[in-house]
Design an enzyme around this catalytic site. Structure first.
Site, PDB file in Angstrom:
ATOM      1  N   GLU A  44      93.378  73.509   3.263  1.00  0.00           N
ATOM      2  CA  GLU A  44      92.782  74.828   3.413  1.00  0.00           C
ATOM      3  C   GLU A  44      93.944  75.778   3.682  1.00  0.00           C
ATOM      4  OE1 GLU A  44      90.500  75.651   6.949  1.00  0.00           O
ATOM      5  OE2 GLU A  44      89.632  77.453   6.078  1.00  0.00           O
ATOM      6  N   ARG A 269      95.189  59.965  10.807  1.00  0.00           N
ATOM      7  CA  ARG A 269      96.170  61.034  10.708  1.00  0.00           C
ATOM      8  C   ARG A 269      97.417  60.682  11.522  1.00  0.00           C
ATOM      9  NH1 ARG A 269      92.962  65.451  12.557  1.00  0.00           N
ATOM     10  NH2 ARG A 269      94.380  66.597  11.211  1.00  0.00           N
ATOM     11  N   LYS A 279      96.734  72.379  13.407  1.00  0.00           N
ATOM     12  CA  LYS A 279      97.043  73.716  12.905  1.00  0.00           C
ATOM     13  C   LYS A 279      96.678  74.784  13.931  1.00  0.00           C
ATOM     14  CE  LYS A 279      95.880  73.159   8.147  1.00  0.00           C
ATOM     15  NZ  LYS A 279      95.311  73.838   6.970  1.00  0.00           N
TER      16      LYS A 279
END
Length: 561
Positions: A44, A269, A279
């Site tokens: 994104e 992750r 983020k």
RNA sequence: UGCCCCAUAGUGUAAUUGGCAACACGUCUGACUCUGGAUCAGAAGACUUCAGGUUCGACCCCUGAUGGGGCAGCCA
């Protein structure tokens, strides 16, 4: 090693690297997707990419490469309120820099909005979606809890005609933000929250960075993502663990639509010690000015590592080293540091630089001469260069000790040490200022000990680096330390309070041998005995070179520069 | 409390049911060295979370426990 038999025209032979390769091998064997493999990286554009994304990129691109398949770069730009073109640009740059080849397929979820809208209409017609008038609070209140089922929306049983009409009017902009949603009609009592009539569309009157104002309804991730994968013919849709609970919904949408159905696979992750990886947190560090910007060399962003002097090869190798699995882990930063040292050791030009200069006068030396120095002992073809030597030199402050501890084999009063690529010198006199601080050393050199002359029979324990004073190039050197003082700051309530106040030290008067003069931004060097350094892209000017320390050399003595 | 996922040396991964649980990083020795780097040789470090079960045999299959992670955005 067992070979994978593959009758495919693109035969692939390998030992499975991880559980995902095993799944793909099986899918190829059963021809679940024919024999195709097509992956994607779907960021994104709401922030810069970090090393965790690099892991995902290497995984997805690596699979496409290993199976001779395809790899797409696709922006999952379904939320206009958080996304920006700046992020799109940085992401494209970072993915290219990493060397993941998407063959110019830069795709956007927003390009599929029309198709997604049509599919939503289909679902309405099948009685599998409805327009709901509940607001956000009401939806939350009726969704139930961990132990209690949710309650059906009072709008759940609207007629197909009414839903169709309302949905069309949502698109036309007749309703305020949040006034209505389109929801999938699944099961408000499902133990999986994601199946409790999830929202497919929300009304958002906002300008989209690519679509402008052509839409005022936007698809949610769950609805959009499978659609995007299906439209692109993705075979294996690889994502992180937190989407595991979403897989039943991913499957439900695609099955309900009856369209091509990729397989979602989740992996853990990356978490790296002494840094944060979300983020949200990285954005906060930038916004609150705890760091310079997204590409601050202390940031775990791809652009930060690039600026710090990391190479794409090292990052790719790191991704290989850490592997892929399903358990969440905290990877020690030393694995990353190994990867970059390993690369730079083989490839970086050597140079002598003195960070904290201590003046040395060679009292029995006059004139100046040029000495020969090897450019890279690991790479003979890199050749050698010339280093000027003269009466006045700088050595590293820490390479002299008046009162040395046991085991210290550098320069001490009346002691000898070799100046790398030059002569053996002896410390004859220590000069101090009024406060007792050592400010200069008077030494003598032994002319029979010149490097490479073969004339020296003398052996000394220590070899130190130096720079000729008259010829030295002044530079600024920025030393970095870990950004946080605790191993896993992300787990701390007060994670900002764990920022390392000494994560950056700026040295403004370093001295470097003249060879450095023509260095360009991003050029990488090993400053002998100190570490690897890279010319900074932001602060370097025509007048002043600025270096970032990428990583120190391994040090079994424990000096701290 | 409900559902889902995970559990192997300090760290990250491997072992697709069998002879001493492997590899990399890290750590520690020693050798070599004009980088206390690199390289080379070696060492230490895991009763594979626990308890049962299946089996001639289980890190691997089953059950339970424990521990860890995820899920109640109209974020992704």
């Amino acid at each position: 090693m067992e070979e994978i038999k593959n009758t495919n025209e693109n035969p692939v032979e390998h030992k499975p690297k991880n559980f995902i390769y095993e799944i793909i091998d099986e899918d190829i064997k059963t021809e679940k997707f024919g024999k195709q493999v097509h992956t994607r990286f779907p960021p994104e554009p709401n922030g810069y990419l970090h090393i965790g994304h690099a892991k995902s990129i290497c995984l997805n691109y690596g699979i496409a490469r290993d199976y001779k398949g395809k790899f797409n770069l696709r922006f999952d730009d379904t939320n206009p309120e958080k996304e920006e073109q700046e992020y799109v640009d940085s992401i494209v740059e970072d993915v290219k820099w990493l060397g993941a080849d998407f063959e110019e397929r830069i795709l956007y979820a927003s390009d599929y909005f029309e198709q997604m809208y049509k599919w939503a209409v289909e679902l309405i017609k099948k009685g599998k979606a409805y327009v709901c008038d509940l607001n956000a609070d009401e939806i939350r209140a009726t969704r139930g809890t961990l132990t209690e089922p949710g309650k059906d929306s009072p709008y759940r049983n609207r007629t197909v005609e009414e839903n169709l009409d309302l949905f069309e009017r949502m698109r036309k902009g007749e309703f305020e933000n949040g006034a209505k949603t389109l929801r999938a009609k699944i099961d408000m009592a499902s133990p999986n929250f994601n199946m409790r009539d999830p929202i497919m569309y929300r009304v958002v009157h906002a300008e989209h960075h690519r679509q402008g104002n052509s839409w005022c309804i936007y698809p949610t991730y769950d609805w959009a993502h499978g659609n995007e994968d299906s439209l692109e013919g993705i075979t294996h849709s690889i994502c992180t663990l937190e989407f595991e609970n979403h897989r039943p919904l991913y499957d439900w949408f695609l099955d309900s639509l009856g369209v091509y159905h990729p397989k979602q696979i989740e992996f853990a992750r990356l978490n790296l010690s002494y840094t944060v990886m979300s983020k949200r947190r990285l954005l906060q560090l930038v916004k609150e000015k705890h760091v310079d910007d997204w590409d601050d060399p202390r940031m775990p962003t791809i652009s930060g590592y690039r600026r710090r002097g990391y190479t794409p090869e090292a990052i790719r190798n790191f991704a290989e080293i850490i592997g892929v699995a399903k358990r969440d882990a905290l990877t020690d930063i030393s694995l990353l540091e190994f990867a970059i040292r390993d690369d730079l050791n083989k490839n970086a030009q050597r140079v002598m630089a003195v960070l904290r200069p201590l003046k040395v006068v060679i009292t029995n030396y006059e004139g100046e001469e040029n000495l020969d120095a090897v450019n890279n002992p690991e790479k003979p073809e890199a050749g050698s260069r010339t280093v000027p030597f003269s009466k006045e030199l700088f050595i590293e402050e820490s390479d002299f000790m008046e009162d040395p501890p046991k085991g210290f084999h550098r320069l001490v009063p009346a002691g000898e040490v070799r100046l790398r690529y030059a002569y053996i010198i002896k410390c004859e006199e220590v000069i101090k200022d009024a406060t007792g601080k050592v400010i200069e050393l008077h030494c003598t050199y032994d002319k029979d000990t010149k490097s490479g002359s073969g004339a020296s029979t003398k052996k000394v324990k220590g070899v130190i680096h130096w720079v000729s004073a008259n010829n030295a190039v002044d530079a600024e050197v920025r030393l970095y330390d870990r950004l946080f003082t605790v191993e896993n700051p992300g787990a701390e309530e007060d994670w900002l309070g764990k920022i390392n106040p000494n994560s950056l030290e700026v040295i403004s008067d370093a001295k470097i041998e003249p060879f450095i003069k023509n260095a360009k931004p991003l050029d990488k060097f090993q400053f002998e005995r100190l570490g690897y350094f890279c010319v900074d892209t932001k602060y370097t000017t025509a007048e002043k070179l600025v270096f970032n320390r990428t990583v120190t050399l391994k040090d079994s003595w424990g000096k701290k520069s």
